[in-house]
Design a protein around this motif. Structure first.
Motif: not given
Length: 721
Positions: A72, A128-130, A132, A134, A139, A343-346
């Motif tokens: 993040e 996952f939503d979003g 990294p 953002d 988070v 917790t990863y995003r995208g």
């Protein structure tokens, strides 16, 4: 800007940590209060993340660099950098951060099958939503209870997958356990199940897992000993039900190894009272991760399986580089795995669309130059000098009075060195310095000066920066392995620094890149482009990087590109002092690469070996050969056209997270020295593991220690008091 004199800050080291600190301290909101100069060894920024363009504009990296979806802090800064840079997409092919990074969902492990032989274990990690980094959609700060509840949720999903695979049916279970609307009712249901042992059906086991999830969310309402007993009963029922099913089926065995590991993690969290211990994961950092899993019931098959092995491989977690000594602190190991998987995003991984130097450090360099940052290349730090104790006033904190550098080369005309080259409109770092800009550059080139080598001590002159004249504050952002060589007074005078040097260890690494005439499918790899870890030594991790072929300037582009990396076994310190050492290690890695291609790569690429056995050396492309001129080297000699590196420089060594060592790290927030802070993935930064995210977090913390910004709560993942 106020009339106050700007505060002069010397940032020593241009890797992720130093650049992050410089970026934060030169934000417009500081109104020019901080005047930053970055002092860098050699001709390029990047540290362990540096890359260069070689023959045919080949991208040559220090190793395999992939960004993870939980980075993040790193993604936030690089996204802000590109937004400020405002490149024109009509003239620059990598104008936005989404041009620089693309999601990479397909990943895998190399698994040793019980039937004999290596086989890939592949998976597509769902997005996952979003995205990294953002902003405005923060988070959530997950607690250990949250992580353990997610672990049980994963266990439930995998149990259902195993059941469906073996019987073709899925038990009739509900999303939430029935009849447990209140904490009291849940407690009564759990006690009843324990009393009567009602785990005869899979549906009951799955419902019991759901009860555990709910209980973890409101832990203070339940006795921990009840939760532990309940968990053990559920785990025993699962092991009894599935143990025989997975003995001869590799797919089921792999799923079971994850289930077994997650059950051990939850049991350990309860048994070691991590949910209520204020130290959190740090409470178990004196244990090795495998040791801790074993203590909490994980089987030997799980502990030595591909999944756990890959967790060690991806962080080079082998003391002294010895693959027979896998060691990583249990708390940090769990923290890293939980953040990576939950917790990863995208996407789980993000692949860069050019070299890391080109898509990360060149944009940062351009933005920082616009902000007025000065870069002093060819500056090798020799000593951080402290003021003599007898010169301190009563109550005055010790401070750095001087920084001694060797200036490796002078720039013609005394101006600033211009480090970037243009590769079809993209600013990039070359693999060698531009000798035309250097005083007596032709002589330096002919004599083979190695500006990035610790063993090449040649210099043009010396330079001393003095506090109050040349700098006010210093950020020491060099690699952790170099600390003993440049901070001798700190190590001699300060027991904390001495303990850090002794306990926070580093290891060398090795890497190799191949450019090939045959595509991956022609080599026998029939899966999509992938990143694989957990394979055999000497190169346990590799990635298909064929997407970079169009970024290079071959007259006939390679059909496939592959990157490999691994830890490199260390040697005694006295051997490292010899001038011949770096070249010996370079040759050692070459031999490792040749052996690996001859013996091991066939397990991944079955068509890479010829009918008579051995690697097909004609597959390798030489950037120096004309397309129609035939090959200049035959057999193994063709390997000399590829790229490999032994990362043995002190600044290039990878920092380990050994059991019992993390408490000896020094924080960027430490104020023992009045005008010195530290930055790097070797510091105590809240995510104490060698990676881009840790380095960026540390750089942001160093900036906070000087300016109060960014606020600590803005540094994602930093949860220390």
């Amino acid at each position: 800007m106020s009339n106050e004199r700007p505060i002069n800050i010397a940032v020593i080291g241009g890797g992720c940590a130093g650049i992050a600190a410089a970026f934060e301290l030169t934000r417009p909101e500081h109104q020019g209060r901080y005047r930053v100069t970055v002092y860098q060894l050699g001709w390029r920024l990047g540290g362990k993340g540096a890359s260069g363009r070689g023959a045919a504009d080949r991208i040559q990296e220090h190793g395999l660099h992939l960004w993870m979806g939980f980075y993040e802090n790193a993604f936030r800064l690089i996204r802000e950098c590109y937004a400020e840079l405002k490149r024109d997409p009509a003239t620059c092919r990598i104008a936005d951060w989404r041009d620089a990074f693309t999601p990479d969902h397909f990943n895998g492990l190399a698994d040793w099958s019980q039937s004999g032989g290596w086989s890939p274990w592949t998976a597509r990690m769902p997005p996952f939503d979003g995205l990294p980094g953002d902003s405005g959609n923060e988070v959530p700060r997950w607690t250990i209870a949250d992580y353990l509840a997610r672990s049980l949720e994963l266990v439930r999903a995998l149990v259902l997958t195993v059941q469906e695979t073996t019987s073709g049916t899925v038990p009739d279970t509900q999303q939430s356990p029935a009849g447990v609307g209140t904490p009291e009712a849940l407690l009564e249901s759990m006690s009843s199940l324990l009393k009567y042992g009602q785990f005869a059906t899979l549906a009951a086991v799955v419902e019991a897992l759901g009860m555990m999830e709910l209980a973890l969310g409101t832990l203070r309402r339940y006795p921990e000993n009840l939760l532990l007993r309940f968990h053990d009963a559920v785990a025993a029922a699962l092991r009894e039900r599935f143990a025989k099913l997975v003995e001869t089926d590799d797919k089921l065995r792999r799923l079971w190894e994850i289930i077994d590991m997650m059950l051990a993690v939850v049991r350990g969290g309860l048994r070691f009272r991590l949910l209520t211990d204020p130290r959190g994961f740090d409470a178990i950092d004196d244990y090795d991760c495998r040791e801790w899993l074993r203590l909490n019931g994980a089987s030997e098959g799980t502990i030595n399986g591909a999944f756990v092995r890959a967790l060690y491989d991806l962080t080079f977690a082998y003391e002294d580089g010895d693959v027979k000594r896998p060691r990583v602190a249990a708390g940090q190991g769990l923290r890293g795995a939980f953040r990576a998987f939950f917790t990863y995003r995208g996407a789980f991984f993000w692949k860069m669309q050019s070299g890391m130097g080109d898509v990360v450090f060149a944009p940062f360099y351009e933005v920082l130059k616009r902000r007025g940052v000065r870069f002093e290349f060819f500056h090798r730090l020799e000593d951080v000098r402290l003021v003599a104790p007898e010169r301190l006033s009563p109550g005055e904190r010790p401070y750095v009075e001087a920084l001694d550098f060797d200036v490796q080369a002078e720039v013609v005309g005394g101006g600033e060195y211009q480090p970037l080259v243009d590769v079809r409109g993209l600013p990039c770092w070359p693999a060698a310095p531009d000798y035309r800009q250097l005083v007596e550059g032709e002589r330096l080139q002919q004599e083979g000066w190695q500006f990035e080598s610790h063993w090449d001590r040649r210099k043009a002159r010396t330079r001393t920066l003095r506090v109050g004249e040349d700098f006010d504050l210093a950020i020491l952002a060099i690699g952790g392995g170099a600390i003993p060589y440049v901070c001798k007074q700190l190590v001699e005078r300060d027991p904390r620094w001495r303990s850090m040097v002794e306990r926070v260890k580093t290891v060398p690494t090795q890497a190799c890149q191949l450019w090939m005439r045959a595509s991956m499918s022609e080599l026998g790899w029939n899966e999509p482009p992938i990143n694989v870890s957990g394979f055999v030594e000497p190169f346990d991790t590799w990635a298909d990087m064929s997407h970079l072929a169009s970024e290079e300037s071959w007259s006939q582009p390679p059909a496939a590109i592959a990157y490999f990396c691994n830890v490199l076994p260390d040697v005694p310190e006295e051997e490292r002092l010899r001038p011949a050492f770096p070249q010996e290690q370079h040759e050692r890695v070459r031999r490792n690469c040749v052996q690996f291609l001859q013996r091991d790569i066939v397990h991944l690429w079955p068509q890479a070996h010829g009918v008579s056995g051995g690697f097909r050396w004609d597959l390798l492309m030489d950037a120096r050969e004309a397309p129609d001129a035939g090959v200049s080297n035959q057999g193994e000699a063709r390997f000399t056209s590829q790229y490999w590196t032994a990362n043995v420089n002190p600044t290039d060594r990878y920092t380990l997270s050994l059991p019992g060592s993390l408490k000896f790290r020094i924080s960027p927030l430490d104020n023992t020295y009045d005008n010195l802070t530290v930055a790097g993935d070797w510091t105590d930064c809240g995510f104490n593991q060698g990676c881009v995210e840790a380095a960026v977090m540390s750089g942001r913390l160093a900036a906070h220690s000087i300016s109060g910004a960014p606020r600590l709560e803005e540094i994602v993942g930093f949860d220390h008091p």
